[in-house]
Write a protein that holds these residues in place. Structure first.
Motif, mmCIF file in Angstrom:
data_model
loop_
_atom_site.group_PDB
_atom_site.id
_atom_site.type_symbol
_atom_site.label_atom_id
_atom_site.label_comp_id
_atom_site.label_asym_id
_atom_site.label_seq_id
_atom_site.Cartn_x
_atom_site.Cartn_y
_atom_site.Cartn_z
ATOM 1 N N ASP A 15 0.857 -1.190 0.000
ATOM 2 C CA ASP A 15 0.000 0.000 0.000
ATOM 3 C C ASP A 15 0.890 1.236 0.000
ATOM 4 O O ASP A 15 1.862 1.307 0.751
ATOM 5 N N THR B 116 -17.672 6.388 7.077
ATOM 6 C CA THR B 116 -18.554 6.527 8.242
ATOM 7 C C THR B 116 -18.610 5.226 9.057
ATOM 8 O O THR B 116 -19.433 5.102 9.974
ATOM 9 N N ASP C 208 -13.660 -1.581 -3.701
ATOM 10 C CA ASP C 208 -14.101 -0.430 -4.501
ATOM 11 C C ASP C 208 -13.469 -0.409 -5.890
ATOM 12 O O ASP C 208 -14.024 0.205 -6.807
ATOM 13 N N ILE D 297 -17.632 -1.577 3.080
ATOM 14 C CA ILE D 297 -16.668 -2.410 3.816
ATOM 15 C C ILE D 297 -17.196 -3.847 3.872
ATOM 16 O O ILE D 297 -16.453 -4.808 3.636
HETATM 17 C C1 LIG Z 1 -17.577 9.270 2.961
HETATM 18 C C2 LIG Z 1 -17.623 7.771 2.902
HETATM 19 C C3 LIG Z 1 -18.309 7.092 3.888
HETATM 20 C C4 LIG Z 1 -18.369 5.699 3.840
HETATM 21 N N1 LIG Z 1 -19.023 5.047 4.834
HETATM 22 C C5 LIG Z 1 -19.085 3.707 4.837
HETATM 23 C C6 LIG Z 1 -19.736 3.007 5.870
HETATM 24 O O1 LIG Z 1 -20.280 3.579 6.816
HETATM 25 N N2 LIG Z 1 -19.757 1.645 5.818
HETATM 26 C C7 LIG Z 1 -19.185 0.967 4.787
HETATM 27 O O2 LIG Z 1 -19.254 -0.270 4.768
HETATM 28 N N3 LIG Z 1 -18.550 1.598 3.790
HETATM 29 C C8 LIG Z 1 -18.479 2.951 3.785
HETATM 30 N N4 LIG Z 1 -17.835 3.602 2.792
HETATM 31 C C9 LIG Z 1 -17.243 2.823 1.711
HETATM 32 C C10 LIG Z 1 -15.939 2.171 2.169
HETATM 33 O O3 LIG Z 1 -15.128 3.130 2.802
HETATM 34 C C11 LIG Z 1 -15.237 1.567 0.962
HETATM 35 O O4 LIG Z 1 -16.143 0.718 0.279
HETATM 36 C C12 LIG Z 1 -14.014 0.780 1.408
HETATM 37 O O5 LIG Z 1 -13.066 1.630 1.976
HETATM 38 C C13 LIG Z 1 -13.402 0.080 0.216
HETATM 39 O O6 LIG Z 1 -12.236 -0.540 0.648
HETATM 40 P P1 LIG Z 1 -11.085 -0.948 -0.364
HETATM 41 O O7 LIG Z 1 -10.102 -1.722 0.439
HETATM 42 O O8 LIG Z 1 -11.691 -1.561 -1.566
HETATM 43 O O9 LIG Z 1 -10.475 0.408 -0.884
HETATM 44 P P2 LIG Z 1 -9.870 1.672 -0.129
HETATM 45 O O10 LIG Z 1 -10.374 1.769 1.259
HETATM 46 O O11 LIG Z 1 -10.079 2.820 -1.046
HETATM 47 O O12 LIG Z 1 -8.306 1.333 -0.048
HETATM 48 C C14 LIG Z 1 -7.514 1.319 -1.191
HETATM 49 C C15 LIG Z 1 -6.060 1.334 -0.763
HETATM 50 O O13 LIG Z 1 -5.265 1.185 -1.931
HETATM 51 C C16 LIG Z 1 -4.125 2.011 -1.818
HETATM 52 N N5 LIG Z 1 -3.671 2.328 -3.181
HETATM 53 C C17 LIG Z 1 -4.353 3.003 -4.137
HETATM 54 N N6 LIG Z 1 -3.641 3.045 -5.266
HETATM 55 C C18 LIG Z 1 -2.461 2.395 -5.023
HETATM 56 C C19 LIG Z 1 -1.318 2.103 -5.813
HETATM 57 N N7 LIG Z 1 -1.218 2.487 -7.086
HETATM 58 N N8 LIG Z 1 -0.310 1.421 -5.240
HETATM 59 C C20 LIG Z 1 -0.391 1.026 -3.921
HETATM 60 N N9 LIG Z 1 -1.467 1.271 -3.136
HETATM 61 C C21 LIG Z 1 -2.501 1.935 -3.683
HETATM 62 C C22 LIG Z 1 -4.606 3.247 -1.073
HETATM 63 O O14 LIG Z 1 -3.521 3.873 -0.409
HETATM 64 C C23 LIG Z 1 -5.634 2.646 -0.110
HETATM 65 O O15 LIG Z 1 -5.065 2.396 1.159
HETATM 66 C C24 LIG Z 1 -17.738 4.983 2.798
HETATM 67 C C25 LIG Z 1 -17.038 5.676 1.803
HETATM 68 C C26 LIG Z 1 -16.981 7.051 1.855
HETATM 69 C C27 LIG Z 1 -16.220 7.781 0.802
#
Ligand SMILES: Cc1cc2nc3c(=O)[nH]c(=O)nc-3n(C[C@H](O)[C@H](O)[C@H](O)COP(=O)(O)OP(=O)(O)OC[C@H]3O[C@@H](n4cnc5c(N)ncnc54)[C@H](O)[C@@H]3O)c2cc1C
Length: 384
Positions: free
Chosen positions: A40, A51, A295, A308
């Motif tokens: 990461d 949230t 995501d 999440i």
């Molecule tokens: C305002 C807001 C409120 C939310 N509230 C909720 C909630 O209450 N409940 C819920 O279930 N979900 C909620 N969500 C959605 C939830 O946060 C996301 O669905 C979740 O974080 C997705 O996780 P992920 O691991 O797929 O991606 P992310 O959390 O986006 O993590 C991606 C990671 O990849 C890393 N990365 C990106 N590009 C690179 C690269 N090129 N090389 C190395 N590392 C990289 C980043 O640094 C990051 O750490 C909310 C989202 C938002 C925006």
């Protein structure tokens, strides 16, 4: 492991992104005995916009993986009741203890993502913070066979892999590099502003709705509750983003006057955070030597607080598919994910559009609840 290596390192899987989707996928792959690198570009324990609310499916996954006790040990409050407040009408429901889920939880992302990454490391994955994915290596037939990663020192290194997994969020670099097509898009997005308040009730979450606005109270770690205010995206841009604190107070007062009274005279413990919104999307999430999870492959508006929980669900679907070791299994991963997601995507998009009145919203919530129950049944069937 990577720094200073003269020979090219090679893993069964390289996972890009070490938050809920990536760390969970790495954990499950490592538990299958695969060699895994998860990297990461951010730092260990960094916060992110969220949230925080986990739905039953998300809590169930943590329980099934033996991690729910760690969430509790971190002092995450058990949410035993949830209230839906439609205008002035409050419907409070207990969270029924079932299948190892005794309550809902909303751990801070600084804790949840870290806990998952640490569990992946405990299971044998190499977890590295700092480097970012910048390019891919391909074989002559176009199959992805490695990741080009760049350290904070600007040095690029090649890491070979049977599969490169993008868990790198909505603006996924891997999705861009493989030109993953978007095949479903949402129509709506809502803006949200939130911060944390000490001293609110910690065993009940509250979700307030009135025409054109929503607000919520989600108990989390450190004796605080996250309180959010949500509104249609145009309103966020026109009226809220220029002064998040004032806009937040206005929307909370409009949506939930009794909550505004509770907050009056108190000060939040952290700064206000705002998110302007982004319509949902589904991207093709597999191809020769690559896959997307979380995501990166499937995003929806946060108004239903499900990203999440979906990430934890899809980490398992993908890890099982990778374990089966065929491109066909990866195709099945995407179709199972979509079958479990399309209805929720539609409901979320409709709620995010704020085109509802309260009489229309209630049946949408009932549909949402049925969809979530179906999802829980699907996860439980993994253990059958
Ligand atoms: C305002 C807001 C409120 C939310 N509230 C909720 C909630 O209450 N409940 C819920 O279930 N979900 C909620 N969500 C959605 C939830 O946060 C996301 O669905 C979740 O974080 C997705 O996780 P992920 O691991 O797929 O991606 P992310 O959390 O986006 O993590 C991606 C990671 O990849 C890393 N990365 C990106 N590009 C690179 C690269 N090129 N090389 C190395 N590392 C990289 C980043 O640094 C990051 O750490 C909310 C989202 C938002 C925006």
């Amino acid at each position: 492991m990577i720094d200073g290596a003269q020979t090219r390192p090679r893993y069964d899987a390289v996972v890009v992104g070490a938050r809920c989707a990536g760390a969970a996928t790495a954990l499950l792959l490592a538990r299958q005995g695969l060699s895994v690198l998860v990297l990461d570009r951010d730092r260990h324990g960094a916060d992110t916009l969220s949230t925080l609310a986990l739905m039953r499916a998300g809590v169930l996954q943590l329980h099934r993986w033996g991690l729910l006790d760690r969430v509790r040990d971190l002092g995450t409050p058990a949410i035993k009741f949830t209230s839906f407040v439609y205008g002035d009408e409050t419907i409070t429901l207990p969270i029924k203890p079932r299948d190892g889920v005794d309550a809902l939880y909303a751990p801070r992302r600084t804790l949840l993502d870290t806990l998952l990454a640490d569990a992946a490391a405990d299971a044998g994955a190499d977890v590295v913070y700092g480097p970012r994915l910048v390019d891919l290596e391909r074989s002559s037939d176009g199959r992805v066979i490695g990741a080009v990663i760049e350290g904070r020192d600007g040095v690029r290194r090649l890491v070979g892999a049977d599969i490169v997994i993008g868990a790198d969020g909505l603006r996924s670099t891997l999705a861009r590099l493989v030109q993953a097509a978007t095949y479903r898009e949402g129509r709506h997005a809502c803006g949200v502003v939130y911060t944390f308040w000490p001293g609110l009730e910690d065993s009940r979450s509250r979700w307030h709705y009135r025409a054109g606005v929503s607000a919520g109270v989600i108990p989390t770690n450190g004796g605080s509750a996250l309180v959010f205010a949500a509104m249609p995206q145009p309103r966020f841009y026109e009226e809220i983003q220029s002064d998040l604190a004032a806009g937040y107070r206005r929307v909370v007062a409009e949506c939930a006057p009794e909550l505004a009274d509770e907050l009056a005279g108190k000060a939040p413990s952290e700064r206000f955070r705002g998110f302007p919104g982004q319509p949902g999307l589904m991207r093709r999430s597999y191809g020769p030597g690559w896959a997307l999870v979380g995501d990166a492959g499937y995003f929806k508006d946060p108004i239903t607080a499900h990203g999440i929980s979906d990430a934890l669900r899809d980490a398992e679907l993908l890890a099982r598919a990778v374990g089966r070791g065929s491109d066909r299994a990866l195709a099945d991963y995407q179709s199972t994910r979509d079958e479990l997601s399309h209805k929720l995507f539609e409901i979320t998009d409709t709620i995010a559009g704020f085109g509802w009145d309260l009489d229309r919203l209630k049946p949408l919530h009932l549909d949402l609840s049925k969809t979530m129950n179906h999802e829980v049944e699907a996860l439980l069937s993994f253990d059958a």
